[in-house]
Design a protein around this motif. Structure first.
Motif, PDB file in Angstrom:
ATOM      1  N   LEU A 166       4.296  54.583  21.805  1.00 30.95           N
ATOM      2  CA  LEU A 166       3.646  54.498  20.491  1.00 30.95           C
ATOM      3  C   LEU A 166       4.350  53.466  19.615  1.00 30.95           C
ATOM      4  CD1 LEU A 166       1.514  55.627  18.535  1.00 30.95           C
ATOM      5  CD2 LEU A 166       3.195  57.360  17.850  1.00 30.95           C
ATOM      6  N   TYR A 167       5.668  53.492  19.623  1.00 28.90           N
ATOM      7  CA  TYR A 167       6.414  52.502  18.852  1.00 28.90           C
ATOM      8  C   TYR A 167       6.180  51.095  19.400  1.00 28.90           C
ATOM      9  CZ  TYR A 167      10.177  49.663  17.035  1.00 28.90           C
ATOM     10  OH  TYR A 167      10.877  48.651  16.444  1.00 28.90           O
ATOM     11  N   GLU A 168       6.171  50.954  20.721  1.00 29.67           N
ATOM     12  CA  GLU A 168       5.939  49.648  21.337  1.00 29.67           C
ATOM     13  C   GLU A 168       4.573  49.081  20.930  1.00 29.67           C
ATOM     14  OE1 GLU A 168       7.903  47.857  24.015  1.00 29.67           O
ATOM     15  OE2 GLU A 168       9.382  48.940  22.826  1.00 29.67           O
ATOM     16  N   MET A 169       3.565  49.952  20.858  1.00 25.86           N
ATOM     17  CA  MET A 169       2.234  49.489  20.450  1.00 25.86           C
ATOM     18  C   MET A 169       2.248  48.958  19.025  1.00 25.86           C
ATOM     19  SD  MET A 169      -0.665  52.067  21.910  1.00 25.86           S
ATOM     20  CE  MET A 169       0.014  53.518  21.121  1.00 25.86           C
ATOM     21  N   ALA A 170       2.905  49.695  18.129  1.00 29.25           N
ATOM     22  CA  ALA A 170       2.904  49.325  16.715  1.00 29.25           C
ATOM     23  C   ALA A 170       3.684  48.037  16.465  1.00 29.25           C
ATOM     24  CB  ALA A 170       3.481  50.455  15.881  1.00 29.25           C
ATOM     25  N   SER A 171       4.698  47.776  17.291  1.00 32.56           N
ATOM     26  CA  SER A 171       5.542  46.600  17.072  1.00 32.56           C
ATOM     27  C   SER A 171       5.120  45.401  17.906  1.00 32.56           C
ATOM     28  CB  SER A 171       7.009  46.952  17.389  1.00 32.56           C
ATOM     29  OG  SER A 171       7.139  47.388  18.735  1.00 32.56           O
ATOM     30  N   LEU A 172       4.025  45.536  18.637  1.00 34.71           N
ATOM     31  CA  LEU A 172       3.568  44.455  19.516  1.00 34.71           C
ATOM     32  C   LEU A 172       3.068  43.280  18.689  1.00 34.71           C
ATOM     33  CD1 LEU A 172       3.217  43.982  22.600  1.00 34.71           C
ATOM     34  CD2 LEU A 172       0.836  44.679  22.312  1.00 34.71           C
ATOM     35  N   ARG A 181      -1.680  48.438  26.286  1.00 34.64           N
ATOM     36  CA  ARG A 181      -0.676  49.412  25.843  1.00 34.64           C
ATOM     37  C   ARG A 181      -1.337  50.719  25.414  1.00 34.64           C
ATOM     38  NH1 ARG A 181       4.434  47.222  24.807  1.00 34.64           N
ATOM     39  NH2 ARG A 181       4.660  45.374  26.116  1.00 34.64           N
ATOM     40  N   ILE A 182      -2.453  50.619  24.691  1.00 32.31           N
ATOM     41  CA  ILE A 182      -3.157  51.828  24.259  1.00 32.31           C
ATOM     42  C   ILE A 182      -3.640  52.627  25.480  1.00 32.31           C
ATOM     43  CG2 ILE A 182      -5.232  52.687  23.094  1.00 32.31           C
ATOM     44  CD1 ILE A 182      -4.933  50.412  21.089  1.00 32.31           C
ATOM     45  N   SER A 183      -4.153  51.931  26.472  1.00 30.83           N
ATOM     46  CA  SER A 183      -4.628  52.599  27.689  1.00 30.83           C
ATOM     47  C   SER A 183      -3.483  53.321  28.399  1.00 30.83           C
ATOM     48  CB  SER A 183      -5.280  51.584  28.631  1.00 30.83           C
ATOM     49  OG  SER A 183      -6.383  50.963  28.015  1.00 30.83           O
ATOM     50  N   ALA A 184      -2.324  52.657  28.504  1.00 30.83           N
ATOM     51  CA  ALA A 184      -1.164  53.278  29.150  1.00 30.83           C
ATOM     52  C   ALA A 184      -0.702  54.497  28.359  1.00 30.83           C
ATOM     53  CB  ALA A 184      -0.029  52.261  29.268  1.00 30.83           C
ATOM     54  N   PHE A 185      -0.696  54.378  27.030  1.00 23.24           N
ATOM     55  CA  PHE A 185      -0.298  55.492  26.160  1.00 23.24           C
ATOM     56  C   PHE A 185      -1.214  56.701  26.373  1.00 23.24           C
ATOM     57  CE2 PHE A 185      -1.103  57.589  22.015  1.00 23.24           C
ATOM     58  CZ  PHE A 185       0.146  58.155  21.798  1.00 23.24           C
ATOM     59  N   LEU A 186      -2.523  56.488  26.331  1.00 24.13           N
ATOM     60  CA  LEU A 186      -3.467  57.589  26.512  1.00 24.13           C
ATOM     61  C   LEU A 186      -3.380  58.168  27.922  1.00 24.13           C
ATOM     62  CD1 LEU A 186      -6.585  56.166  24.623  1.00 24.13           C
ATOM     63  CD2 LEU A 186      -4.990  57.942  23.841  1.00 24.13           C
ATOM     64  N   TYR A 187      -3.148  57.305  28.896  1.00 22.17           N
ATOM     65  CA  TYR A 187      -3.014  57.739  30.295  1.00 22.17           C
ATOM     66  C   TYR A 187      -1.872  58.748  30.431  1.00 22.17           C
ATOM     67  CZ  TYR A 187      -2.933  57.053  35.412  1.00 22.17           C
ATOM     68  OH  TYR A 187      -2.986  57.223  36.777  1.00 22.17           O
ATOM     69  N   VAL A 188      -0.747  58.475  29.756  1.00 21.87           N
ATOM     70  CA  VAL A 188       0.411  59.370  29.813  1.00 21.87           C
ATOM     71  C   VAL A 188       0.180  60.615  28.960  1.00 21.87           C
ATOM     72  CG1 VAL A 188       2.848  59.587  29.154  1.00 21.87           C
ATOM     73  CG2 VAL A 188       2.053  57.539  30.357  1.00 21.87           C
ATOM     74  N   VAL A 189      -0.380  60.441  27.758  1.00 17.45           N
ATOM     75  CA  VAL A 189      -0.559  61.569  26.837  1.00 17.45           C
ATOM     76  C   VAL A 189      -1.523  62.605  27.396  1.00 17.45           C
ATOM     77  CG1 VAL A 189      -1.516  62.219  24.586  1.00 17.45           C
ATOM     78  CG2 VAL A 189       0.057  60.297  24.760  1.00 17.45           C
ATOM     79  N   ILE A 190      -2.614  62.160  27.991  1.00 11.97           N
ATOM     80  CA  ILE A 190      -3.583  63.110  28.550  1.00 11.97           C
ATOM     81  C   ILE A 190      -2.953  63.919  29.676  1.00 11.97           C
ATOM     82  CG2 ILE A 190      -5.752  63.277  29.830  1.00 11.97           C
ATOM     83  CD1 ILE A 190      -6.718  60.844  28.189  1.00 11.97           C
ATOM     84  N   ALA A 191      -2.179  63.252  30.534  1.00 13.41           N
ATOM     85  CA  ALA A 191      -1.480  63.972  31.607  1.00 13.41           C
ATOM     86  C   ALA A 191      -0.479  64.970  31.032  1.00 13.41           C
ATOM     87  CB  ALA A 191      -0.767  62.986  32.524  1.00 13.41           C
ATOM     88  N   LEU A 192       0.219  64.564  29.983  1.00 17.95           N
ATOM     89  CA  LEU A 192       1.208  65.437  29.345  1.00 17.95           C
ATOM     90  C   LEU A 192       0.560  66.697  28.784  1.00 17.95           C
ATOM     91  CD1 LEU A 192       3.777  66.243  27.685  1.00 17.95           C
ATOM     92  CD2 LEU A 192       3.019  64.575  25.974  1.00 17.95           C
ATOM     93  N   LEU A 193      -0.491  66.537  27.994  1.00 19.16           N
ATOM     94  CA  LEU A 193      -1.053  67.659  27.249  1.00 19.16           C
ATOM     95  C   LEU A 193      -2.016  68.514  28.062  1.00 19.16           C
ATOM     96  CD1 LEU A 193      -1.635  65.827  23.866  1.00 19.16           C
ATOM     97  CD2 LEU A 193       0.226  67.380  24.440  1.00 19.16           C
ATOM     98  N   PHE A 194      -2.665  67.938  29.077  1.00 15.68           N
ATOM     99  CA  PHE A 194      -3.640  68.696  29.842  1.00 15.68           C
ATOM    100  C   PHE A 194      -3.107  69.198  31.180  1.00 15.68           C
ATOM    101  CE2 PHE A 194      -6.237  66.488  26.835  1.00 15.68           C
ATOM    102  CZ  PHE A 194      -7.327  67.314  26.609  1.00 15.68           C
ATOM    103  N   LEU A 195      -2.126  68.499  31.754  1.00 13.81           N
ATOM    104  CA  LEU A 195      -1.733  68.802  33.133  1.00 13.81           C
ATOM    105  C   LEU A 195      -0.277  69.226  33.297  1.00 13.81           C
ATOM    106  CD1 LEU A 195      -3.562  65.784  34.845  1.00 13.81           C
ATOM    107  CD2 LEU A 195      -4.413  68.116  34.514  1.00 13.81           C
ATOM    108  N   ALA A 196       0.609  68.830  32.383  1.00 13.80           N
ATOM    109  CA  ALA A 196       2.042  69.093  32.582  1.00 13.80           C
ATOM    110  C   ALA A 196       2.436  70.538  32.301  1.00 13.80           C
ATOM    111  CB  ALA A 196       2.869  68.158  31.700  1.00 13.80           C
ATOM    112  N   LYS A 197       1.656  71.288  31.540  1.00 13.09           N
ATOM    113  CA  LYS A 197       1.864  72.724  31.320  1.00 13.09           C
ATOM    114  C   LYS A 197       3.214  73.040  30.694  1.00 13.09           C
ATOM    115  CE  LYS A 197      -1.035  73.908  35.299  1.00 13.09           C
ATOM    116  NZ  LYS A 197      -1.111  74.588  36.614  1.00 13.09           N
ATOM    117  N   SER A 198       3.556  72.333  29.630  1.00 20.64           N
ATOM    118  CA  SER A 198       4.820  72.596  28.931  1.00 20.64           C
ATOM    119  C   SER A 198       4.575  72.615  27.427  1.00 20.64           C
ATOM    120  CB  SER A 198       5.867  71.528  29.275  1.00 20.64           C
ATOM    121  OG  SER A 198       7.017  71.690  28.459  1.00 20.64           O
TER     122      SER A 198
END
Length: 399
Positions: A166-172, A181-198
């Motif tokens: 997120l910081y890298e996107m804002a400072s680009l 960068r936005i695509s990579a961010f969403l790719y990680v966030v969706i996996a985190l919140l929907f699949l990582a179960k933490s």
């Protein structure tokens, strides 16, 4: 010869690759750390490395915690079977000093890149598992099924990577790469919140985003769009991620039930651990009961309770206070608050990385043995080395 493999630069080269190994089984992580330590010995110039470590703003706080644990080892109870493993767990920040002894350099940028690549790799494995095409082999075990601390760690690492992205996107500066960068961010966030179960990782992610908005966004249309986008993302996640929503609601219900003396669910068993551990602390609040004494003390105080056989209270604040007292807990907080202070003063990308790591450690320590368990602790030491290498007390004072 490639400069990266020169004798004096070899430790930096290996250290820059360690963030990638964090998304693999624990054995691979420790192999990488062992290779780093071996290369550190091989590289020589020990005097320069020692001076680099001594100049770190974390040098005295880390030595302070080690000194207190040594005093506790001498003066307090020492269980025969588990004392030494417990004692060495308290020295985990010493490993950070070895890491930062290599100094600053291009390796830090490469390390961040390796960390992002690792996060994308982990997210991909979660998606493959969702599609039921991930091979059932040991290297993918923690992505296939939830397996305790390592699975929790993977979620926390994804949360930290998403915060850094997120910081890298804002400072680009080159907007041609923004959508990538936005695509990579969403790719990680969706996996985190929907699949990582933490739940811990999800909470950390939200707090890291809030830190970013509070520190770097101003009252402008662009800032308003960032905030609206973030709120929209959280709304969609809350409405779509049924597992996360149900576990969050269950946690709130457990807190209410526990406060009224009613039965709690298996997920809420931590509340029972916290309550019993608080009674243990009250017996010896200043000095604690001694290193590696928590399991025996807990069994004595929790006889007949569902959590009687647990090995940690899943809270580092309570754990440190129970074993080495409020004095030892104060030493730990000295380290953590120094991290946040340094992050605030140095600013820029290293400051944001360090600040996000500080929040992740302090919040993670509320719900997990974030330092007592090396499964969590070692990866944090690897990541802390990235922004802290090359930072000196004089540098911090001058800012």
């Amino acid at each position: 010869m490639n400069p990266a493999f020169r004798r004096d630069l070899l430790p930096q080269t290996i250290l820059s690759l360690l963030p990638l190994t964090l998304f693999f089984p624990v054995g691979i992580i420790y192999t990488g750390i062992f290779l780093f330590l071996f290369s550190l010995l091989y590289s020589g110039d020990y005097r320069s490395k020692w001076l680099t470590v001594k100049e770190s703003p974390l040098f005295w706080p880390i030595l302070g915690l080690s000194a207190i644990t040594c005093c506790a080892a001498i003066l307090l109870e020492r269980p025969q079977n588990s004392f030494w493993s417990g004692f060495f767990h308290y020295q985990i920040y010493i490993v950070l000093l070895f890491f930062i002894s290599v100094g600053s350099g291009d390796w830090q940028k490469r390390a961040v890149t390796a960390f992002f690549v690792g996060a994308l790799y982990a997210a991909t494995l979660y998606y493959l598992n969702l599609l039921q095409v991930l091979p059932n082999i040991e290297i993918f075990a923690n992505y296939l099924v939830y397996r305790g601390n390592k699975s929790i760690l993977l979620g926390i690492l994804l949360a930290i990577a998403a915060g850094w992205m997120l910081y890298e996107m804002a400072s680009l500066t080159d907007r041609r790469w923004l959508w990538l960068r936005i695509s990579a961010f969403l790719y990680v966030v969706i996996a985190l919140l929907f699949l990582a179960k933490s739940r811990t990782a999800s909470l950390i992610f939200v707090l890291l985003c809030l830190l970013f908005f509070l520190k770097y966004l101003t009252m402008s249309w662009r800032s308003v769009l960032w905030i609206l986008g973030f709120v929209l993302l959280l709304t969609v996640i809350w409405l779509s991620a049924s597992n996360l929503r149900l576990r969050t609601i269950g946690t709130i219900d457990d807190i209410n039930a526990f406060s009224q003396g009613q039965q709690i669910s298996d997920d809420g068993i931590r509340l029972e651990m916290y309550s019993v551990t608080s009674k243990i602390i009250a017996e010896k609040p200043w000095t604690g009961h001694g290193i590696a004494t928590w399991p025996s003390q807990y069994q004595k105080h929790a006889k007949g309770l569902p959590s009687e056989g647990t090995r940690t209270p899943h809270n580092d604040y309570l754990f440190y206070a129970a074993e080495i007292g409020l004095i030892g807990l104060a030493a730990l907080l000295w380290i953590w608050l120094t991290q946040l202070t340094v992050a605030w003063k140095i600013g820029g990308a290293p400051g944001m990385w360090l600040g996000m790591l500080g929040i992740a450690i302090m919040v993670g320590g509320m719900f997990n043995a974030i330092l007592r368990d090396a499964v969590f602790g070692m990866p944090f030491m690897v990541l802390l080395a990235i922004p802290l290498a090359g930072v000196t007390r004089n540098h911090v004072r001058a800012v």
